[in-house]
Write an enzyme that holds these catalytic residues in place. Structure first.
Site, mmCIF file in Angstrom:
data_model
loop_
_atom_site.group_PDB
_atom_site.id
_atom_site.type_symbol
_atom_site.label_atom_id
_atom_site.label_comp_id
_atom_site.label_asym_id
_atom_site.label_seq_id
_atom_site.Cartn_x
_atom_site.Cartn_y
_atom_site.Cartn_z
ATOM 1 N N ASP A 107 -43.274 2.335 -66.910
ATOM 2 C CA ASP A 107 -43.143 1.279 -67.265
ATOM 3 C C ASP A 107 -42.170 0.976 -68.525
ATOM 4 O O ASP A 107 -42.594 1.330 -69.698
ATOM 5 C CB ASP A 107 -44.755 0.855 -67.987
ATOM 6 C CG ASP A 107 -44.967 -0.261 -68.437
ATOM 7 O OD1 ASP A 107 -44.869 -1.429 -67.537
ATOM 8 O OD2 ASP A 107 -45.022 -0.748 -69.558
ATOM 9 N N TYR B 3 -37.571 -2.848 -74.899
ATOM 10 C CA TYR B 3 -38.096 -1.569 -75.437
ATOM 11 C C TYR B 3 -36.641 -0.846 -75.683
ATOM 12 O O TYR B 3 -36.479 0.013 -76.428
ATOM 13 C CB TYR B 3 -38.860 -0.796 -74.530
ATOM 14 C CG TYR B 3 -40.154 -1.375 -74.050
ATOM 15 C CD1 TYR B 3 -40.564 -2.286 -74.924
ATOM 16 C CD2 TYR B 3 -40.862 -0.850 -73.164
ATOM 17 C CE1 TYR B 3 -41.990 -2.921 -74.678
ATOM 18 C CE2 TYR B 3 -42.314 -1.211 -72.794
ATOM 19 C CZ TYR B 3 -42.697 -2.124 -73.648
ATOM 20 O OH TYR B 3 -44.058 -2.599 -73.496
ATOM 21 N N LYS C 148 -39.513 -5.514 -67.853
ATOM 22 C CA LYS C 148 -40.376 -6.821 -68.214
ATOM 23 C C LYS C 148 -39.092 -7.576 -68.879
ATOM 24 O O LYS C 148 -38.206 -7.253 -69.419
ATOM 25 C CB LYS C 148 -41.426 -6.587 -69.240
ATOM 26 C CG LYS C 148 -42.351 -5.659 -68.970
ATOM 27 C CD LYS C 148 -43.470 -5.588 -69.816
ATOM 28 C CE LYS C 148 -44.332 -4.290 -69.859
ATOM 29 N NZ LYS C 148 -43.655 -3.030 -70.219
ATOM 30 N N HIS D 96 -43.031 -10.588 -70.046
ATOM 31 C CA HIS D 96 -43.478 -9.741 -70.876
ATOM 32 C C HIS D 96 -44.708 -10.591 -71.647
ATOM 33 O O HIS D 96 -45.801 -9.948 -71.946
ATOM 34 C CB HIS D 96 -42.491 -9.472 -71.821
ATOM 35 C CG HIS D 96 -42.871 -8.064 -72.380
ATOM 36 N ND1 HIS D 96 -41.754 -7.154 -72.802
ATOM 37 C CD2 HIS D 96 -43.903 -7.648 -72.991
ATOM 38 C CE1 HIS D 96 -42.306 -6.092 -73.338
ATOM 39 N NE2 HIS D 96 -43.519 -6.347 -73.442
HETATM 40 P P1 NAP Z 1 -51.041 4.290 -75.578
HETATM 41 O O1 NAP Z 1 -50.693 4.964 -74.520
HETATM 42 O O2 NAP Z 1 -52.575 3.979 -75.700
HETATM 43 O O3 NAP Z 1 -50.955 5.262 -76.990
HETATM 44 C C1 NAP Z 1 -49.749 6.178 -77.129
HETATM 45 C C2 NAP Z 1 -49.703 7.054 -78.326
HETATM 46 O O4 NAP Z 1 -50.943 8.037 -77.907
HETATM 47 C C3 NAP Z 1 -48.584 7.714 -78.529
HETATM 48 O O5 NAP Z 1 -48.550 7.777 -80.053
HETATM 49 C C4 NAP Z 1 -48.995 9.297 -77.754
HETATM 50 O O6 NAP Z 1 -48.299 10.124 -78.884
HETATM 51 C C5 NAP Z 1 -50.248 9.368 -78.212
HETATM 52 N N1 NAP Z 1 -51.130 10.044 -76.974
HETATM 53 C C6 NAP Z 1 -50.911 10.075 -75.775
HETATM 54 N N2 NAP Z 1 -51.464 10.887 -74.982
HETATM 55 C C7 NAP Z 1 -52.423 11.401 -75.857
HETATM 56 C C8 NAP Z 1 -53.369 12.226 -75.778
HETATM 57 N N3 NAP Z 1 -53.865 12.868 -74.510
HETATM 58 N N4 NAP Z 1 -54.045 12.834 -77.048
HETATM 59 C C9 NAP Z 1 -53.629 12.365 -78.202
HETATM 60 N N5 NAP Z 1 -52.816 11.104 -78.192
HETATM 61 C C10 NAP Z 1 -52.049 11.040 -77.177
HETATM 62 O O7 NAP Z 1 -50.428 3.158 -76.513
HETATM 63 P P2 NAP Z 1 -48.999 2.166 -76.034
HETATM 64 O O8 NAP Z 1 -47.948 3.013 -76.091
HETATM 65 O O9 NAP Z 1 -49.172 1.070 -76.877
HETATM 66 O O10 NAP Z 1 -49.145 1.746 -74.464
HETATM 67 C C11 NAP Z 1 -48.613 2.481 -73.608
HETATM 68 C C12 NAP Z 1 -47.555 1.924 -72.663
HETATM 69 O O11 NAP Z 1 -48.086 0.286 -72.544
HETATM 70 C C13 NAP Z 1 -46.375 1.562 -73.626
HETATM 71 O O12 NAP Z 1 -45.633 2.612 -74.014
HETATM 72 C C14 NAP Z 1 -45.695 0.134 -72.914
HETATM 73 O O13 NAP Z 1 -45.256 0.735 -71.776
HETATM 74 C C15 NAP Z 1 -46.841 -0.570 -72.519
HETATM 75 N N6 NAP Z 1 -47.170 -1.590 -73.459
HETATM 76 C C16 NAP Z 1 -47.124 -2.778 -72.831
HETATM 77 C C17 NAP Z 1 -47.225 -4.105 -73.700
HETATM 78 C C18 NAP Z 1 -47.110 -5.363 -73.176
HETATM 79 O O14 NAP Z 1 -46.954 -6.161 -73.921
HETATM 80 N N7 NAP Z 1 -47.118 -5.402 -71.742
HETATM 81 C C19 NAP Z 1 -48.076 -3.709 -75.097
HETATM 82 C C20 NAP Z 1 -47.927 -2.612 -75.383
HETATM 83 C C21 NAP Z 1 -47.927 -1.507 -74.592
HETATM 84 P P3 NAP Z 1 -47.242 11.336 -78.072
HETATM 85 O O15 NAP Z 1 -45.895 10.720 -77.387
HETATM 86 O O16 NAP Z 1 -46.787 12.238 -79.577
HETATM 87 O O17 NAP Z 1 -48.253 12.106 -77.229
#
Ligand code: NAP
Length: 315
Positions: free
Chosen positions: A54, A59, A89, A122
């Site tokens: 994704d 980004y 996006k 997005h």
């Molecule tokens: P997330 O996936 O909920 O959390 C990411 C964080 O969690 C990172 O700091 C990661 O650190 C940590 N993590 C991952 N696996 C873990 C585990 N098993 N145990 C403990 N910590 C863990 O949050 P996000 O990055 O906000 O969302 C995921 C993706 O969704 C984004 O990267 C993006 O691609 C997409 N997104 C889209 C939008 C939109 O507007 N469409 C908005 C936000 C996000 P480490 O890397 O150190 O493991």
């Protein structure tokens, strides 16, 4: 490290050729504190069995994702680019009907790909064309021509630049408007869904309309960004201990059992592997009772400064 399972897939109904999407993808939104590069993380993820990535123009990772895919092909980790499901996006600066096709073509050049599997709007917001700025200044916002933008996205799918088109951060009200004129309905709505923001109404609406929901921030941004509603939740800690799993795995398993797709970001080898280990066990009825007690609150309130009152249409 545990053996990697094959990630189940769902069909995107309105895609060309009924494209299949692996339910779990790797998020690539940048984090200032992360020491691993996106190229290395995506390559490692491909080694571990991730097949869905994704990305987003905003980004700044499309080049690195593309380089990792090229490297994976060179190393023989995959035999064809078609084994991967790649999403990107379009940023709000490109939410102008005449800018959509060129913006997608630019993303494709940056990714070194001929086509995407999915392109998303997005945010349902338009600003004046120009550089990506985050957060978005409210003074930059102009009217969002949803119909014009969507017609251009439909053109992208017809031109073969992408196999599917979709929305992100759309409320029910905005999806209803989109469906009122779409000739190709959105394949996906990517929105925040996690145990602290379960979005039951929006999910039910999307299910009824055949729109696949992809959950972002499935861990509410994990543990590395400080205390959060799910990763520090006593109820979830109890469930995780009872199952011999981590809280992150409980969060992801719940999303899977809801029939959702989700993109979780980890650039850490061990956590990347841990997040894949959710397909061969299940939550119990009692777990669901406890999960229903978790306080609900939206984490991502919007990309603007200040937040917009009507972004979520009070849903
Ligand atoms: P997330 O996936 O909920 O959390 C990411 C964080 O969690 C990172 O700091 C990661 O650190 C940590 N993590 C991952 N696996 C873990 C585990 N098993 N145990 C403990 N910590 C863990 O949050 P996000 O990055 O906000 O969302 C995921 C993706 O969704 C984004 O990267 C993006 O691609 C997409 N997104 C889209 C939008 C939109 O507007 N469409 C908005 C936000 C996000 P480490 O890397 O150190 O493991």
């Amino acid at each position: 490290m545990a053996a990697t399972p094959t990630v189940p897939e769902v069909v995107l109904p309105s895609s060309t050729g009924q494209r299949k999407m692996p339910v779990m993808g790797l998020g690539t939104a940048p984090e200032a504190t992360c020491k691993v590069t996106t190229k290395d993380a995506v390559l490692e993820a491909i080694k571990q069995g991730y097949r869905h990535f994704d990305a987003a123009a905003a980004y700044g990772v499309e080049k690195s994702v593309g380089e990792a895919i090229a490297e994976a092909l060179k190393l023989g980790l995959i035999s064809s680019r078609d084994e991967l499901f790649v999403t990107s996006k379009l940023w709000v600066t490109d939410n102008h009907p005449e800018l959509i096709v060129p913006a997608l073509q630019k993303s494709l050049r940056t990714l070194q790909l001929e086509n995407l599997d999915l392109i998303l709007i997005h945010w349902p917001i338009t600003t004046k064309p120009g550089e990506v700025k985050y957060p978005i200044e409210v003074s930059e916002i102009v009217e969002f021509d949803m119909k014009g933008v969507w017609t251009s996205l439909e053109e992208c799918q017809k031109l073969g630049l992408t196999k599917a088109i979709g929305a992100s951060n759309f409320s029910i009200k905005k999806l209803e408007k989109l469906l009122s004129f779409a000739t190709i309905p959105p394949a996906v709505n990517q929105v925040e869904v996690n145990l602290g923001w379960q979005q039951e109404k929006l999910r039910a609406f999307c299910k009824e309309k055949g729109i696949v929901v992809t959950a972002f921030s499935p861990l509410r941004k994990g543990a590395s960004r400080g205390a959060n509603l799910v990763m520090d939740n006593d109820i979830l800690k109890e469930l995780a201990d009872a199952h011999g799993k981590t809280i992150a795995q409980i969060c992801l398993r719940w999303l899977y059992e809801q029939g959702l797709t989700f993109v979780v970001k980890s650039y850490d080898k061990e956590r990347m592997n841990q997040n894949l280990q959710i397909f061969d066990w299940s939550l119990t009825e009692d777990d669901y009772k406890k999960i229903s007690e978790i306080h609900q609150e939206r984490l991502i309130k919007g990309p603007t400064k200040p937040f917009l009152d009507d972004l979520w249409d009070e849903e």
